[in-house]
Design an enzyme around this catalytic site. Structure first.
Site, PDB file in Angstrom:
ATOM      1  NE  ARG A  79       7.680   1.375  -0.133  1.00 14.15           N
ATOM      2  CZ  ARG A  79       7.185   2.142  -1.104  1.00 14.15           C
ATOM      3  NH1 ARG A  79       7.790   3.277  -1.426  1.00 14.15           N
ATOM      4  NH2 ARG A  79       6.102   1.781  -1.755  1.00 14.15           N
TER       5      ARG A  79
ATOM      6  CB  CYS B 113       3.937   1.746 -12.281  1.00 14.62           C
ATOM      7  SG  CYS B 113       5.255   1.505 -11.079  1.00 14.62           S
TER       8      CYS B 113
ATOM      9  N   GLY C  89      -1.412   6.355  -1.949  1.00 11.46           N
ATOM     10  CA  GLY C  89      -2.309   6.943  -2.929  1.00 11.46           C
ATOM     11  C   GLY C  89      -3.534   6.100  -3.194  1.00 11.46           C
ATOM     12  CE  LYS C  90      -2.379   1.918  -7.935  1.00 15.49           C
ATOM     13  NZ  LYS C  90      -1.151   2.712  -7.991  1.00 15.49           N
TER      14      LYS C  90
ATOM     15  CB  ALA D 292      -0.952   0.008   1.200  1.00 16.58           C
ATOM     16  CB  ALA D 293       4.117   2.346   1.254  1.00  9.96           C
ATOM     17  N   PRO D 294       3.039   4.479  -0.978  1.00 12.46           N
ATOM     18  CG  PRO D 294       3.335   6.579  -1.963  1.00 12.46           C
ATOM     19  CD  PRO D 294       3.403   5.107  -2.267  1.00 12.46           C
TER      20      PRO D 294
ATOM     21  CG  ASP E 101       0.130  -0.519  -7.208  1.00  9.83           C
ATOM     22  OD1 ASP E 101       0.045  -0.712  -8.429  1.00  9.83           O
ATOM     23  OD2 ASP E 101       0.760   0.435  -6.705  1.00  9.83           O
TER      24      ASP E 101
ATOM     25  CD  GLU F 109       5.316  -1.015   1.771  1.00  8.71           C
ATOM     26  OE1 GLU F 109       6.441  -1.524   1.550  1.00  8.71           O
ATOM     27  OE2 GLU F 109       4.433  -0.895   0.891  1.00  8.71           O
TER      28      GLU F 109
END
Length: 498
Positions: free
Chosen positions: A144, A237, A120-121, A116-118, A184, A139
């Site tokens: 982080r 990403c 945003g999602k 999950a870090a940082p 993610d 995380e």
């Protein structure tokens, strides 16, 4: 930009005639955008955050199609504005907002953001949940995880359990628990090359291979934690098919079913042929190449219908990949506590009495209607959201909403509580922006930035007690009035000196 020749070769194989457009796009300015935080309330009749930023020089140009609160901007410095510290918005890249759209979070669900870090999602998921249900944001890296916890606090997320656990350890506790899971995954970061020179420098085929192996291991634990009927969204990403379509194929081999997705304009479907092209023409980075050779034909069609790629030469954003799956079965709704770690034990009468005295003096009737179970961790009082699992055996960074500190027979409210409340929730508040219509933009926010920097204010004739300090109507922190001074209680570790 100096790219590794092997990276360029791999991209050329995948994109073909679009290769030159892709390379050209990497020389363009990076896209800047933010997401308005719908959890943050302005009940003072002032302008909303987007209007305030526009008045202060931020130029908004485009709405983000897959996120109703997302906006692209080209001028201004919203990261240095007091409303950023108030949690009124989160600066987030447009493509990175897409996976949560396909996760489709809803109030009352049990949701896991595994990497999950940082934040945003996670903060985006929380905004969809509207404070109802359980969000576990995990995380594995401790530093982080601390940043994640601070961002959850800043964005007024009250129904989250922030954890610092290895996925394998977490899956031993939460087997079959979550209605929805977002993975993610940590990746080679090819999609961030336009905005991150370090990602370019660190790229190698060995790193792509390492990330691919790690992602498969993470996904095995994620599938274990998904409830029957639950939805899992996998995202990266990067463009590397070993980290994208290959992992989608792995999830199908683990028994998950593809979910047909409707792609937005200029998104393209994932394609297992991307992987096969790379394996055929480049260094073999996958140990079990036999798995790819023996994939049944229908797997290719399944991946096409459930996945999407965002290329920077096609969309207004950076590179991203996502794929959407469900587990066989039906979701069983319910908010009862997860029993493996026992129930959250309520705080004792003495602690609750001190908090009640604070609430009676400084919270309005509306502000007192906080939902959840008060409990203690050391001398810290927290409010566990309804249905939060027990925390025994879990490394926890933030268990629900931090209400404050109980010591020396007194209660001191937390910064988290201040950021969660609005002006209508308290008896006393103080607005730091003197004149929101003043043409002097710097003067407008100066006092708010001074508060964020730790300054106290000498002001006559206020009632003694705790004040919720606001900027443009948004809560910013606490000050305590006594002897003609509003004494600053903004946390020292968060202060920004200007």
């Amino acid at each position: 930009m100096n790219f590794d020749n092997e990276f360029l070769n791999r991209i050329k194989i995948i994109l073909g005639d679009e290769y030159d457009d892709f390379i050209s796009s990497l020389s363009n300015e990076k896209i800047t955008s933010l997401r308005i935080n719908s959890l943050k309330r302005n009940t003072d009749g002032n302008k909303d955050a987007r209007t305030v930023l526009s008045d202060d020089g931020t130029r908004f140009t485009t709405d983000i199609k897959w996120e109703p609160y997302g906006y692209i901007y080209t001028e201004g410095y919203p990261g240095k504005h007091p409303l950023h510290e108030a949690g009124a918005y989160y600066i987030q890249e447009p493509s990175a907002m897409s996976p949560v759209h396909y996760l489709a979070p809803a109030p009352g669900e049990k949701i896991l953001d595994l990497c999950a870090a940082p934040g945003g999602k996670s903060t985006q998921i929380a905004s969809y949940m509207k404070g109802e249900g359980i969000l576990v944001s995990n995380e594995i890296d401790k530093k982080r995880a601390q940043i994640l916890s601070l961002n959850m606090e800043r964005c007024a997320v009250a129904n989250a359990l922030v954890t610092n656990m290895e996925p394998g350890k977490l899956s031993e506790i939460f087997e079959g628990y979550f209605d929805k899971i977002l993975v993610d995954a940590p990746c080679s970061g090819e999609g961030m090359f336009r905005k991150n020179d370090e990602a370019i420098e660190n790229w190698s085929t060995e790193n792509v291979s390492l990330c691919s192996k790690r992602q498969t291991d993470i996904l095995k634990d994620a599938v274990k934690m998904l409830a029957p009927g639950g939805r899992l969204v996998y995202s990266t990403c990067t463009f590397a098919p070993e980290e994208d379509e290959y992992q989608a194929a792995k999830l199908l081999s683990m028994g998950l079913k593809p979910v047909k997705v409707d792609l937005f304009e200029d998104m393209v479907s994932g394609d297992i042929e991307n992987l096969k092209k790379v394996l055929l023409n480049c260094e073999n980075l996958i140990e079990d190449k036999e798995f790819v050779d023996n994939l049944p034909q229908y797997i290719s069609d399944d991946i096409k219908i459930c996945s999407g790629r965002l290329w920077p030469h096609k969309v207004k954003g950076e590179g991203h990949f996502f794929a959407v799956f469900e587990k066989e079965g039906e979701i069983t709704k319910g908010t009862k506590l997860y029993g493996i770690n026992g129930r959250i034990r309520e705080a004792g009468k003495a602690e609750l009495k001190l908090f009640s005295e604070f609430a009676d003096g400084f919270l309005s009737d509306k502000g007192k209607k906080l939902k959840g179970t008060p409990f203690m961790m050391g001398d810290q009082l927290y409010l566990a959201p309804e249905g939060m699992p027990g925390i025994g055996g879990i490394t926890v960074m933030r268990p629900g909403l931090h209400l404050g500190t109980v010591k020396n027979n007194r209660f001191e409210p937390s910064h988290s509580l201040a950021l969660t409340l609005s002006k209508e929730d308290v008896n006393y508040s103080y607005e730091l922006v003197d004149d929101a219509d003043n043409d002097d933009k710097e003067k407008n926010s100066r006092k708010a930035m001074e508060f964020i920097g730790g300054m106290s204010f000498r002001i006559p004739d206020l009632t003694k007690g705790w004040y919720l300090m606001t900027a443009y109507g948004y809560s910013l922190g606490w000050a305590k009035y006594a002897g003609g001074v509003l004494k600053n209680h903004y946390p020292k570790g968060l202060r920004i000196y200007t």
